[in-house]
Design an enzyme around this catalytic site. Structure first.
Site, PDB file in Angstrom:
ATOM      1  N   HIS A 159      -7.243  -1.684 -29.372  1.00  0.00           N
ATOM      2  CA  HIS A 159      -8.355  -2.403 -28.738  1.00  0.00           C
ATOM      3  C   HIS A 159      -9.379  -1.413 -28.213  1.00  0.00           C
ATOM      4  O   HIS A 159     -10.295  -1.786 -27.496  1.00  0.00           O
ATOM      5  CB  HIS A 159      -7.858  -3.243 -27.556  1.00  0.00           C
ATOM      6  CG  HIS A 159      -6.623  -4.017 -27.870  1.00  0.00           C
ATOM      7  ND1 HIS A 159      -5.370  -3.556 -27.558  1.00  0.00           N
ATOM      8  CD2 HIS A 159      -6.458  -5.196 -28.495  1.00  0.00           C
ATOM      9  CE1 HIS A 159      -4.470  -4.439 -27.975  1.00  0.00           C
ATOM     10  NE2 HIS A 159      -5.101  -5.432 -28.551  1.00  0.00           N
ATOM     11  N   LYS A 199      -1.054   3.357 -30.790  1.00  0.00           N
ATOM     12  CA  LYS A 199      -0.911   4.535 -29.916  1.00  0.00           C
ATOM     13  C   LYS A 199       0.536   4.694 -29.457  1.00  0.00           C
ATOM     14  O   LYS A 199       1.017   5.798 -29.298  1.00  0.00           O
ATOM     15  CB  LYS A 199      -1.839   4.399 -28.713  1.00  0.00           C
ATOM     16  CG  LYS A 199      -3.309   4.547 -29.083  1.00  0.00           C
ATOM     17  CD  LYS A 199      -4.193   4.613 -27.854  1.00  0.00           C
ATOM     18  CE  LYS A 199      -5.657   4.545 -28.262  1.00  0.00           C
ATOM     19  NZ  LYS A 199      -6.560   4.484 -27.090  1.00  0.00           N
ATOM     20  N   ARG A 244       1.154   0.341 -39.918  1.00  0.00           N
ATOM     21  CA  ARG A 244       0.312  -0.113 -38.804  1.00  0.00           C
ATOM     22  C   ARG A 244       0.264   1.078 -37.843  1.00  0.00           C
ATOM     23  O   ARG A 244       1.304   1.533 -37.370  1.00  0.00           O
ATOM     24  CB  ARG A 244       0.914  -1.318 -38.084  1.00  0.00           C
ATOM     25  CG  ARG A 244       0.150  -1.656 -36.797  1.00  0.00           C
ATOM     26  CD  ARG A 244       0.948  -2.547 -35.858  1.00  0.00           C
ATOM     27  NE  ARG A 244       1.173  -3.866 -36.403  1.00  0.00           N
ATOM     28  CZ  ARG A 244       2.232  -4.619 -36.064  1.00  0.00           C
ATOM     29  NH1 ARG A 244       3.150  -4.170 -35.240  1.00  0.00           N
ATOM     30  NH2 ARG A 244       2.370  -5.817 -36.587  1.00  0.00           N
ATOM     31  N   ASP A 253       8.238  -3.840 -36.509  1.00  0.00           N
ATOM     32  CA  ASP A 253       7.630  -3.219 -35.332  1.00  0.00           C
ATOM     33  C   ASP A 253       8.390  -1.942 -34.990  1.00  0.00           C
ATOM     34  O   ASP A 253       9.577  -1.812 -35.284  1.00  0.00           O
ATOM     35  CB  ASP A 253       7.742  -4.159 -34.120  1.00  0.00           C
ATOM     36  CG  ASP A 253       6.738  -5.302 -34.146  1.00  0.00           C
ATOM     37  OD1 ASP A 253       5.772  -5.250 -34.931  1.00  0.00           O
ATOM     38  OD2 ASP A 253       6.936  -6.249 -33.359  1.00  0.00           O
ATOM     39  N   ARG A 268       7.737  -6.776 -19.310  1.00  0.00           N
ATOM     40  CA  ARG A 268       7.984  -5.416 -19.788  1.00  0.00           C
ATOM     41  C   ARG A 268       6.676  -4.712 -20.132  1.00  0.00           C
ATOM     42  O   ARG A 268       6.491  -3.543 -19.838  1.00  0.00           O
ATOM     43  CB  ARG A 268       8.915  -5.448 -21.009  1.00  0.00           C
ATOM     44  CG  ARG A 268       9.613  -4.114 -21.239  1.00  0.00           C
ATOM     45  CD  ARG A 268      10.660  -4.165 -22.319  1.00  0.00           C
ATOM     46  NE  ARG A 268      10.171  -4.792 -23.523  1.00  0.00           N
ATOM     47  CZ  ARG A 268      10.683  -5.899 -24.024  1.00  0.00           C
ATOM     48  NH1 ARG A 268      11.678  -6.497 -23.422  1.00  0.00           N
ATOM     49  NH2 ARG A 268      10.197  -6.407 -25.137  1.00  0.00           N
ATOM     50  N   GLN A 281       3.454   5.522 -34.310  1.00  0.00           N
ATOM     51  CA  GLN A 281       2.860   5.633 -32.968  1.00  0.00           C
ATOM     52  C   GLN A 281       2.196   7.009 -32.805  1.00  0.00           C
ATOM     53  O   GLN A 281       2.865   8.046 -32.908  1.00  0.00           O
ATOM     54  CB  GLN A 281       3.967   5.466 -31.922  1.00  0.00           C
ATOM     55  CG  GLN A 281       4.660   4.107 -31.992  1.00  0.00           C
ATOM     56  CD  GLN A 281       6.102   4.142 -31.493  1.00  0.00           C
ATOM     57  OE1 GLN A 281       6.820   5.108 -31.733  1.00  0.00           O
ATOM     58  NE2 GLN A 281       6.516   3.092 -30.814  1.00  0.00           N
TER      59      GLN A 281
END
Ligand code: FDA
Length: 284
Positions: free
Chosen positions: A204, A157, A154, A103, A265, A133
């Site tokens: 999404h 945004k 991956r 990640d 968070r 990102q």
């Protein structure tokens, strides 16, 4: 409310949820929630859970891989330790034909995360990838950098608070950059091997999802050359619809006793998420 977005406390619980998701023809990536750790023992403990997950994914033949944050395995105090631990995880994934997604965290981690992913991908091709990102100016360059090495991206945004010196302040610009990058990853072809790189379109945003659907159909890109990725419990209607249309869909399933700071968070980082969560609570 958290149980809609966090799949329980234990490995067993997340595996049960994973099997249920798989049953709907949706793949998963499992995330053992953890805060930044401060000792080697804690870092190793986080990693042990991932080893358990990889073994269970193989034993139960689940359609799943894992997602991990480097801060959870020591990045804040010992990057060499982190690389050793991450390397062991990726080696394990490689052995069982699975995959580790690293990640992406806030910008202090960007370069180190990409560089570590590159080193691990050289050792274990196909078993590790990371996240880029669209809100960061540097991401167009990073996209080319990873695609050229065949490293799976991956595309999201971006979820952290970043300054205008490094990130697009306006959402419209982030969205526009996302669309450009999404098209780039979908159409990339290695000049030597003429093969693409399987990437995750993590959003999404239905406008963007539809844009991708139309784009791949117009460009005659194989529906299975990429996958849509969404968070567990968010836009389940859209996840199911895309899966029914034959697209690959993967949900990101977080679990573990440390769900509370994670959950809070997310709300704190982007206050709009509180509204999303509430709105989506009533959507299917
Ligand atoms: P956007 O925020 O523009 O929202 C569009 C629409 O989507 C909203 O109107 C709403 O309907 C819906 N929506 C979005 N988020 C929602 C939520 N939380 N709850 C309910 N509805 C929501 N970020 C990061 O920095 N590093 C990472 O490694 C990852 N990894 C990651 C994996 C996966 C699978 C996903 C889907 C996302 C991430 N992210 C991430 C988070 C990402 O950067 C981003 O913050 C969120 O996905 C929200 O952005 P959207 O693209 O969904 O669109």
């Amino acid at each position: 409310m958290s149980s809609r977005f966090v799949a329980g406390m234990s490995v067993e619980e997340v595996l049960t949820v994973c099997a249920r998701v798989n049953h709907e023809n949706i793949a998963a990536t499992l995330d053992s929630l953890g805060e930044s750790v401060t000792t080697e023992a804690e870092a190793q403990k986080s990693a042990d859970i991932y080893h358990q997950l990889l073994d269970a994914i193989e034993a139960r033949k689940l359609n799943a891989n894992v997602s991990v944050k480097l801060s959870q395995i020591g990045m804040d105090f010992d990057p060499a330790l982190t690389e050793r631990i991450a390397g062991e995880m990726v080696a394990h994934a490689h052995r069982v034909h699975s995959f580790v997604r690293i990640d992406m965290e806030g910008s202090p981690y960007t370069e180190a995360t990409i560089a570590m992913t590159e080193r691990l991908a050289k050792q274990y091709p196909g078993a590790v990838g990371t996240v880029l990102q669209a809100y960061l100016y540097r991401t167009a360059t990073d996209t080319e950098r990873l695609l050229q090495q065949g490293i799976r991206i991956r595309l999201c945004k971006g979820a952290y608070k970043e300054g205008p010196d490094i990130a697009f302040p306006a959402k419209a610009d982030v969205d526009a950059n996302y669309v450009n990058l999404m098209k780039r990853v979908a159409t990339y072809s290695n000049p030597q091997t003429h093969t693409g790189v399987f990437c995750g379109i993590a959003t999404h945003d239905e406008v963007i999802v539809n844009h991708m659907r139309h784009f791949v159909s117009k460009q005659k890109i194989d529906q299975r050359a990429f996958e849509f990725q969404m968070l567990y419990g968010v836009r389940r209607d859209l996840q199911r619809r895309l899966a029914a249309e034959g697209y690959g869909v993967r949900v990101y399933i977080p679990f573990g006793p440390e769900w509370y700071p994670y959950f809070m968070r997310r709300l704190a980082e982007r206050p709009a998420n509180a509204i999303f969560l509430l709105k989506n609570f009533f959507k299917n």
